[in-house]
Scaffold this active site. Structure first.
Site, PDB file in Angstrom:
ATOM      1  N   ASP A 137      -2.087  19.075  23.760  1.00 24.84           N
ATOM      2  CA  ASP A 137      -2.533  18.676  25.096  1.00 24.84           C
ATOM      3  C   ASP A 137      -4.030  18.927  25.189  1.00 24.84           C
ATOM      4  OD1 ASP A 137       0.053  18.058  25.805  1.00 24.84           O
ATOM      5  OD2 ASP A 137       0.436  19.968  26.810  1.00 24.84           O
ATOM      6  N   ASP A 184       8.649  12.369  31.525  1.00 24.24           N
ATOM      7  CA  ASP A 184       8.686  13.762  31.966  1.00 24.24           C
ATOM      8  C   ASP A 184       9.709  13.859  33.080  1.00 24.24           C
ATOM      9  OD1 ASP A 184       6.543  14.188  30.238  1.00 24.24           O
ATOM     10  OD2 ASP A 184       5.057  13.824  31.824  1.00 24.24           O
TER      11      ASP A 184
END
Length: 456
Positions: free
Chosen positions: A13, A132
């Site tokens: 990330d 997600d």
């Protein structure tokens, strides 16, 4: 993605050009340099690497291309890139840089036709749907904008829709499990696999080798993605792959050996080590073909410089070296091959080519590794696996019972029974340590501190 060979995919990330990690999509903290981490994971055997600009969508900007360009140019590994991709033009710029696949999430939720457009332009294999989702009152809901906005879409329905629109694979992240290191949501993964005919990547929850195994075998996913365990050096990808391989999971071991520094004759030195005793048995040389044969046959195979041909150790004597693990050194110009020897290794009849004497203390480390891997086996087939299912309290009870039996035998004149009870106690004690998340090394460190205190 091959549907039979399981993949290990690290995720990096990125925020403000730096690698970061959080828990449950919050508590973000810096973990390192993007390119350095990518190179490390590539060298350890990552099948692909996900680079995700986690703030591009929320900041309503395009993905930062500078670090993508640098990573693709410097690191030899397939990249999946996501964050802030909202058009065919955005995707084209990334593919022009050498990115293998792109991942779309929020933009696809807001405009599902984007998926159709991307698939039409670049093909299904190049497009990954990032989903997600969060379990809210026993219903899995899909979130967008880096997990800040509930889209109102239900997980299974959205997964089916993106598949019908043509994506090549789905990357599912459980927001409830992200960064927790307590395991993947196996039931959800299995349910997703039951409705999907395309590869599924599981993300969110890896904390142990067992978690990866369960996701791949019981969750039936095609690949597992993780970040924290890799960023914080809790698990190494090469060690993970060999452990899964020994447990019967089909993984690609060849990625561990990308970018090896062979000499000008195409050879690399390989030190052979007995995995049980820790003894260094011999030194041989491998080329790319003998290394591949070693992996394929599980018999250590060299390139004989004197015979100028491939040589399977033991092909004449029967003293084979059965492969257990291989590690690459820091300069990638030497190999440490861990094996189980069948008979003496040296042609002189010695167990090693250096005439070293056997030291059984190393066996405890090997035994500890074996007992730890028993977590992956069925409780019906392994007593150790059965103990793990009962938990620390039951194992501790067994340790107490074995300790009492050892004390009883110590009061008698039966050395064989005394030693057997000592072995039983040690076995159960190691299992208890592992179940509590510790190892013999942790105990040794306590002893070393006490020893230092005595010396001081």
């Amino acid at each position: 993605m091959d549907k039979q060979v399981k993949k290990i995919i690290p995720c990096i990330d990125i925020k403000d050009g730096k690698a970061v990690k959080g828990i449950n999509f919050a508590g973000i903290k810096e973990v390192g340099n993007v390119v350095s981490l990518a190179q490390k994971y590539a060298n350890l055997g990552a099948d692909e690497i996900v680079l995700l600009d986690i703030s591009a969508t929320t900041e309503k900007r395009k993905i930062n291309r500078e670090w993508i360009k640098e990573a693709v140019e410097k690191v030899n590994v397939p990249f999946i890139v996501g964050g802030g991709i909202s058009s065919v033009k955005d995707a084209q710029e990334l593919f022009d840089m050498g990115v293998k696949r792109i991942s779309v999430g929020s933009a696809a939720i807001r405009d599902p036709n984007l998926i159709n457009e991307l698939v039409k332009e670049f093909g299904s294999e190049a497009i990954v749907a990032a989903i997600d989702a969060k379990n809210i009152d026993k219903e899995w809901m899909v979130f967008e904008a880096a997990g800040t906005v509930n889209s109102g879409k239900e997980l299974m329905a959205w997964a089916e829709e993106v598949q019908n629109r043509g994506v090549g694979m789905v990357l599912f992240t459980s927001m409830n499990h992200d960064g927790e290191q307590k395991g993947y949501p196996l039931n959800v993964l299995a349910n997703l696999k039951s409705i999907l005919s395309i590869p599924l990547i599981a993300s969110g929850g890896a904390g142990s080798v067992q978690d990866f195994y369960y996701a791949l075998v019981h969750g039936k996913v095609d690949a597992v993605l993780a970040a924290s365990v890799f960023h914080f050096n809790l698990i190494d990808i090469d060690e993970l792959k060999f452990t899964l391989w020994r447990a019967g999971v089909d993984v690609d071991l060849t990625t561990i050996f990308r970018n090896l520094n062979y000499d000008d004759k195409g050879l690399i030195p390989a030190i052979i080590q007995d995995v049980e005793s820790g003894l260094n048995l011999m030194l041989g040389y491998m080329n790319a073909k003998s290394l591949q044969l070693t992996l394929d046959t599980k018999k250590v195979t060299f390139w004989s410089r004197s015979r100028n041909k491939l040589w399977v150790k033991g092909e004449e004597s029967g003293h084979f070296l059965n492969l257990y693990d291989i590690r690459v050194d820091c300069d990638r110009d030497a190999l440490l091959v861990k094996a189980r020897p069948v008979g003496p290794t040296c042609h002189t009849g010695s167990i090693t080519c250096w005439r070293e004497k056997l030291n059984n203390h190393h066996f405890l480390q090997y035994l500890e590794d074996v007992l730890n891997e028993r977590r992956l086996e069925s409780p019906d087939q392994s007593y150790t696996a059965y103990l793990y299912t009962k938990g620390s309290a039951k194992i501790a009870q067994k340790v107490g019972e074995e300790a009492v039996e050892l004390v009883i035998e110590a009061m008698r004149d039966r050395d064989d029974l005394f030693l057997n009870e000592a072995a039983d106690l040690l076995y159960h004690y190691i299992v208890l340590l592992l179940d509590r998340g510790y190892s013999l090394t942790d105990v040794v460190q306590v002893l070393q501190k006490r020893h230092k205190g005595v010396d001081d």
